[in-house]
Write a protein that holds these residues in place. Structure first.
Motif, PDB file in Angstrom:
ATOM      1  N   MET A 106      10.529 -10.251   9.801  1.00 50.28           N
ATOM      2  CA  MET A 106      11.976 -10.386   9.897  1.00 50.28           C
ATOM      3  C   MET A 106      12.625  -9.784   8.663  1.00 50.28           C
ATOM      4  N   SER A 107      13.581  -8.916   8.855  1.00 49.15           N
ATOM      5  CA  SER A 107      14.286  -8.271   7.755  1.00 49.15           C
ATOM      6  C   SER A 107      15.544  -9.059   7.417  1.00 49.15           C
ATOM      7  N   VAL A 108      15.808  -9.209   6.136  1.00 47.40           N
ATOM      8  CA  VAL A 108      16.970  -9.976   5.696  1.00 47.40           C
ATOM      9  C   VAL A 108      17.857  -9.082   4.855  1.00 47.40           C
ATOM     10  N   GLU A 109      18.151  -7.891   5.327  1.00 49.29           N
ATOM     11  CA  GLU A 109      18.878  -6.900   4.546  1.00 49.29           C
ATOM     12  C   GLU A 109      20.175  -7.435   3.952  1.00 49.29           C
ATOM     13  N   VAL A 110      21.236  -7.471   4.719  1.00 50.89           N
ATOM     14  CA  VAL A 110      22.548  -7.803   4.182  1.00 50.89           C
ATOM     15  C   VAL A 110      22.769  -9.307   4.123  1.00 50.89           C
ATOM     16  N   ALA A 111      22.412 -10.028   5.171  1.00 52.96           N
ATOM     17  CA  ALA A 111      22.674 -11.463   5.233  1.00 52.96           C
ATOM     18  C   ALA A 111      21.901 -12.223   4.156  1.00 52.96           C
ATOM     19  N   GLY A 112      20.684 -11.795   3.846  1.00 50.73           N
ATOM     20  CA  GLY A 112      19.851 -12.496   2.877  1.00 50.73           C
ATOM     21  C   GLY A 112      20.443 -12.527   1.487  1.00 50.73           C
ATOM     22  N   ALA A 113      21.151 -11.496   1.105  1.00 50.42           N
ATOM     23  CA  ALA A 113      21.740 -11.428  -0.230  1.00 50.42           C
ATOM     24  C   ALA A 113      22.847 -12.455  -0.390  1.00 50.42           C
ATOM     25  N   MET A 114      23.499 -12.777   0.710  1.00 51.78           N
ATOM     26  CA  MET A 114      24.589 -13.738   0.634  1.00 51.78           C
ATOM     27  C   MET A 114      24.086 -15.175   0.814  1.00 51.78           C
ATOM     28  N   ALA A 115      23.004 -15.363   1.560  1.00 57.08           N
ATOM     29  CA  ALA A 115      22.540 -16.696   1.913  1.00 57.08           C
ATOM     30  C   ALA A 115      21.923 -17.433   0.719  1.00 57.08           C
ATOM     31  N   ALA A 116      21.027 -16.797  -0.004  1.00 56.88           N
ATOM     32  CA  ALA A 116      20.351 -17.444  -1.118  1.00 56.88           C
ATOM     33  C   ALA A 116      20.582 -16.619  -2.378  1.00 56.88           C
ATOM     34  N   PRO A 117      20.945 -17.269  -3.476  1.00 59.60           N
ATOM     35  CA  PRO A 117      21.255 -16.516  -4.691  1.00 59.60           C
ATOM     36  C   PRO A 117      20.038 -15.876  -5.348  1.00 59.60           C
ATOM     37  N   ASP A 118      18.827 -16.371  -5.074  1.00 62.42           N
ATOM     38  CA  ASP A 118      17.650 -15.839  -5.753  1.00 62.42           C
ATOM     39  C   ASP A 118      16.524 -15.584  -4.752  1.00 62.42           C
ATOM     40  N   VAL A 119      16.737 -14.644  -3.834  1.00 63.57           N
ATOM     41  CA  VAL A 119      15.772 -14.324  -2.794  1.00 63.57           C
ATOM     42  C   VAL A 119      14.610 -13.542  -3.406  1.00 63.57           C
ATOM     43  N   LYS A 120      13.382 -13.977  -3.118  1.00 60.60           N
ATOM     44  CA  LYS A 120      12.180 -13.305  -3.615  1.00 60.60           C
ATOM     45  C   LYS A 120      11.393 -12.759  -2.420  1.00 60.60           C
ATOM     46  N   PRO A 121      10.793 -11.585  -2.566  1.00 66.26           N
ATOM     47  CA  PRO A 121      10.001 -11.033  -1.460  1.00 66.26           C
ATOM     48  C   PRO A 121       8.703 -11.819  -1.251  1.00 66.26           C
ATOM     49  N   LYS A 122       8.265 -11.885  -0.001  1.00 61.67           N
ATOM     50  CA  LYS A 122       7.026 -12.589   0.334  1.00 61.67           C
ATOM     51  C   LYS A 122       5.813 -11.657   0.277  1.00 61.67           C
ATOM     52  N   SER A 123       6.018 -10.374   0.576  1.00 54.74           N
ATOM     53  CA  SER A 123       4.911  -9.420   0.521  1.00 54.74           C
ATOM     54  C   SER A 123       5.445  -8.026   0.199  1.00 54.74           C
ATOM     55  N   ILE A 124       4.506  -7.140  -0.119  1.00 52.26           N
ATOM     56  CA  ILE A 124       4.853  -5.773  -0.498  1.00 52.26           C
ATOM     57  C   ILE A 124       3.856  -4.821   0.152  1.00 52.26           C
ATOM     58  N   SER A 125       4.346  -3.650   0.542  1.00 54.79           N
ATOM     59  CA  SER A 125       3.465  -2.590   1.043  1.00 54.79           C
ATOM     60  C   SER A 125       4.022  -1.264   0.540  1.00 54.79           C
ATOM     61  N   ARG A 126       3.271  -0.209   0.750  1.00 51.32           N
ATOM     62  CA  ARG A 126       3.712   1.123   0.332  1.00 51.32           C
ATOM     63  C   ARG A 126       4.165   1.916   1.553  1.00 51.32           C
ATOM     64  N   ALA A 127       5.141   2.768   1.345  1.00 51.68           N
ATOM     65  CA  ALA A 127       5.634   3.615   2.431  1.00 51.68           C
ATOM     66  C   ALA A 127       4.569   4.629   2.823  1.00 51.68           C
ATOM     67  N   LYS A 128       4.480   4.904   4.108  1.00 57.13           N
ATOM     68  CA  LYS A 128       3.509   5.881   4.616  1.00 57.13           C
ATOM     69  C   LYS A 128       4.182   7.203   4.978  1.00 57.13           C
ATOM     70  N   GLN A 129       5.412   7.127   5.510  1.00 54.99           N
ATOM     71  CA  GLN A 129       6.138   8.346   5.855  1.00 54.99           C
ATOM     72  C   GLN A 129       7.623   8.145   5.593  1.00 54.99           C
ATOM     73  N   TRP A 130       8.327   9.258   5.418  1.00 57.26           N
ATOM     74  CA  TRP A 130       9.735   9.234   5.063  1.00 57.26           C
ATOM     75  C   TRP A 130      10.594   8.766   6.242  1.00 57.26           C
ATOM     76  N   SER A 131      11.645   8.021   5.930  1.00 57.19           N
ATOM     77  CA  SER A 131      12.681   7.634   6.889  1.00 57.19           C
ATOM     78  C   SER A 131      13.960   7.396   6.092  1.00 57.19           C
ATOM     79  N   ASP A 132      15.064   7.157   6.776  1.00 56.65           N
ATOM     80  CA  ASP A 132      16.317   6.867   6.081  1.00 56.65           C
ATOM     81  C   ASP A 132      16.180   5.619   5.211  1.00 56.65           C
ATOM     82  N   GLU A 133      15.491   4.604   5.726  1.00 62.45           N
ATOM     83  CA  GLU A 133      15.291   3.365   4.972  1.00 62.45           C
ATOM     84  C   GLU A 133      14.469   3.623   3.710  1.00 62.45           C
ATOM     85  N   ILE A 134      13.419   4.433   3.827  1.00 61.99           N
ATOM     86  CA  ILE A 134      12.568   4.763   2.678  1.00 61.99           C
ATOM     87  C   ILE A 134      13.371   5.561   1.652  1.00 61.99           C
ATOM     88  N   GLU A 135      14.230   6.450   2.118  1.00 57.12           N
ATOM     89  CA  GLU A 135      15.088   7.226   1.214  1.00 57.12           C
ATOM     90  C   GLU A 135      15.947   6.301   0.362  1.00 57.12           C
TER      91      GLU A 135
END
Length: 96
Positions: free
Chosen positions: A1-30
């Motif tokens: 589940m992505s928490v792009e815009v809403a997550g920043a407003m909901a909790a003042p100190d949101v921390k990521p649960k996991s991390i991965s590396r990009a495999k191919q370019w997209s607008d989001e990766i840019e």
């Protein structure tokens, strides 16, 4: 589940649960590439640190246009893609 815009407003100190590396370019990766060049994980961390509601974007592409670094200098970006294929694997993708 992505928490792009809403997550920043909901909790003042949101921390990521996991991390991965990009495999191919997209607008989001840019855009992640641009935030990480300026010293932030992603848009959520940028909004938390700089206390802004909107990020300045190019209307044609939706890519980030300007970011304020932690030392109050600015990064300015072009309308076109800046993250080259050889840089894509360096982009970290955070899951919340």
């Amino acid at each position: 589940m992505s928490v792009e815009v809403a997550g920043a407003m909901a909790a003042p100190d949101v921390k990521p649960k996991s991390i991965s590396r990009a495999k191919q370019w997209s607008d989001e990766i840019e855009n992640l590439y641009r935030f990480q060049q300026a010293g932030y994980r992603d848009e959520i961390e940028y909004k938390q640190v700089k206390h802004v509601d909107m990020v300045d974007r190019w209307p044609e592409t939706g890519f980030v246009k300007k970011l304020q670094r932690r030392n109050n200098t600015f990064y300015y970006y072009d309308r076109q893609r800046e993250c080259e294929d050889k840089e894509v694997h360096k982009v970290k993708v955070y899951a919340y």
